[in-house]
Design a protein around this motif. Structure first.
Motif, mmCIF file in Angstrom:
data_model
loop_
_atom_site.group_PDB
_atom_site.id
_atom_site.type_symbol
_atom_site.label_atom_id
_atom_site.label_comp_id
_atom_site.label_asym_id
_atom_site.label_seq_id
_atom_site.Cartn_x
_atom_site.Cartn_y
_atom_site.Cartn_z
ATOM 1 N N LYS A 3 0.836 -1.202 0.000
ATOM 2 C CA LYS A 3 0.000 0.000 0.000
ATOM 3 C C LYS A 3 0.867 1.246 0.000
ATOM 4 C CE LYS A 3 -3.814 0.344 2.285
ATOM 5 N NZ LYS A 3 -4.825 0.373 3.379
ATOM 6 N N VAL A 4 0.516 2.177 -0.879
ATOM 7 C CA VAL A 4 1.241 3.445 -0.991
ATOM 8 C C VAL A 4 0.318 4.571 -0.555
ATOM 9 C CG1 VAL A 4 2.407 5.029 -2.569
ATOM 10 C CG2 VAL A 4 2.652 2.550 -2.883
ATOM 11 N N LEU A 5 0.824 5.426 0.314
ATOM 12 C CA LEU A 5 0.098 6.615 0.749
ATOM 13 C C LEU A 5 0.546 7.780 -0.127
ATOM 14 C CD1 LEU A 5 -0.509 7.712 4.422
ATOM 15 C CD2 LEU A 5 0.010 9.369 2.648
ATOM 16 N N LEU A 6 -0.356 8.315 -0.924
ATOM 17 C CA LEU A 6 -0.071 9.487 -1.747
ATOM 18 C C LEU A 6 -0.483 10.707 -0.925
ATOM 19 C CD1 LEU A 6 0.831 10.791 -4.401
ATOM 20 C CD2 LEU A 6 -1.498 10.447 -5.264
ATOM 21 N N LEU A 7 0.507 11.406 -0.378
ATOM 22 C CA LEU A 7 0.274 12.531 0.525
ATOM 23 C C LEU A 7 0.199 13.823 -0.282
ATOM 24 C CD1 LEU A 7 -0.086 13.450 3.444
ATOM 25 C CD2 LEU A 7 2.421 13.516 3.649
ATOM 26 N N SER A 18 -0.601 12.364 -10.556
ATOM 27 C CA SER A 18 -1.236 11.391 -11.453
ATOM 28 C C SER A 18 -0.296 10.279 -11.893
ATOM 29 C CB SER A 18 -1.826 12.087 -12.668
ATOM 30 O OG SER A 18 -0.798 12.575 -13.518
ATOM 31 N N VAL A 19 1.002 10.540 -11.946
ATOM 32 C CA VAL A 19 1.909 9.456 -12.362
ATOM 33 C C VAL A 19 1.911 8.323 -11.347
ATOM 34 C CG1 VAL A 19 3.398 10.893 -13.810
ATOM 35 C CG2 VAL A 19 3.960 10.581 -11.395
ATOM 36 N N PHE A 20 1.785 8.671 -10.071
ATOM 37 C CA PHE A 20 1.722 7.626 -9.041
ATOM 38 C C PHE A 20 0.417 6.840 -9.159
ATOM 39 C CE2 PHE A 20 4.565 10.730 -6.780
ATOM 40 C CZ PHE A 20 5.693 9.922 -6.742
ATOM 41 N N THR A 21 -0.713 7.556 -9.336
ATOM 42 C CA THR A 21 -1.991 6.851 -9.448
ATOM 43 C C THR A 21 -2.013 5.966 -10.691
ATOM 44 O OG1 THR A 21 -3.095 8.677 -10.605
ATOM 45 C CG2 THR A 21 -3.256 8.654 -8.200
ATOM 46 N N VAL A 40 -4.338 10.882 0.438
ATOM 47 C CA VAL A 40 -4.511 11.435 1.779
ATOM 48 C C VAL A 40 -4.072 12.894 1.772
ATOM 49 C CG1 VAL A 40 -3.788 11.239 4.201
ATOM 50 C CG2 VAL A 40 -4.080 9.170 2.830
ATOM 51 N N GLY A 41 -4.781 13.732 2.503
ATOM 52 C CA GLY A 41 -4.411 15.137 2.626
ATOM 53 C C GLY A 41 -4.721 15.659 4.015
ATOM 54 N N LEU A 71 5.513 5.918 0.852
ATOM 55 C CA LEU A 71 4.945 7.261 0.845
ATOM 56 C C LEU A 71 5.338 7.942 -0.460
ATOM 57 C CD1 LEU A 71 3.642 9.703 2.397
ATOM 58 C CD2 LEU A 71 5.939 10.157 3.306
ATOM 59 N N ALA A 72 4.393 8.615 -1.106
ATOM 60 C CA ALA A 72 4.668 9.361 -2.332
ATOM 61 C C ALA A 72 4.188 10.798 -2.148
ATOM 62 C CB ALA A 72 3.965 8.721 -3.523
ATOM 63 N N ILE A 73 5.045 11.765 -2.544
ATOM 64 C CA ILE A 73 4.712 13.182 -2.385
ATOM 65 C C ILE A 73 5.020 13.933 -3.678
ATOM 66 C CG2 ILE A 73 5.141 15.295 -1.072
ATOM 67 C CD1 ILE A 73 6.148 13.531 1.240
#
Length: 194
Positions: A3-7, A18-21, A40-41, A71-73
């Motif tokens: 699981k990756v959290l896109l912060l 969008s590249v991460f999604t 997540v925000g 984690l991706a930011i």
């Protein structure tokens, strides 16, 4: 499942998120199926740099950070309020938590600056926005990072990059670190990257 959290911060650049999604979504459906991404925000609604409105799936207080493997930011623009959220203590605490647990952290462009602000880049190689008129690499250096002017810099479990053109490269680097080189190459090929 990894699981990756896109912060996401107010003022983030939609293309960098969008590249991460997309890369992790392609992997979930067409690759080895082992990745999932959650947005997540700090707020229930966020405004991107160019006025695109996004509703993250969760706010920071609604998630358990132990449920995530990476984690991706994405970066963003100061003029759009990016640093108001990215330098918020709650945002920085998420970064420190992932770092303390030696989980992967991937950033694009100025997404590296909150890492620097959190203190996790002291004495480590990293990069951030590199345009000649930009002060961002100097700011990263002032946070104690050893700034390298290269497109993508991987130091241990941390990925940083120097502008939006590197976005897909960062997302594929993250996918490879979460899965395998073979799986990453398979997803790249399916997405038309040869």
């Amino acid at each position: 499942m990894k699981k990756v959290l896109l912060l996401l911060s107010n003022g983030f650049e939609a293309v960098e998120a969008s590249v991460f999604t997309d890369v992790l979504g392609w992997n979930k459906l067409e690759g080895d199926g082992s990745t999932d991404l959650v947005t997540v925000g700090l707020h229930e609604q966020l405004a991107c740099t160019w006025n695109f409105i996004v509703k993250p799936e969760f706010t920071i207080d609604q998630v358990n950070l132990d449920d995530f493997d990476a984690l991706a930011i994405p970066g963003g623009f100061e003029e759009a309020g990016f640093y108001d959220d990215a330098y918020d203590q709650r945002f920085l605490e998420v970064i420190k938590d992932f770092h303390d647990k030696k989980k992967i952290i991937a950033t694009i462009c100025v997404g590296a600056l909150p890492l620097g602000k959190s203190g996790i880049l002291k004495g480590r190689k990293a990069t951030t926005y590199n345009h000649a008129t930009s002060i961002r690499q100097t700011q990263l250096k002032d946070f104690g990072a050893l700034v390298v002017n290269e497109p993508i810099v991987v130091t241990d479990n941390i990925i940083t990059s120097y502008n939006p053109s590197t976005a897909f490269g960062v997302a594929f680097t993250l996918l490879e670190m979460l899965t395998s080189k073979e799986n990453c190459n398979h997803v790249k090929e399916l997405m038309g990257f040869h």
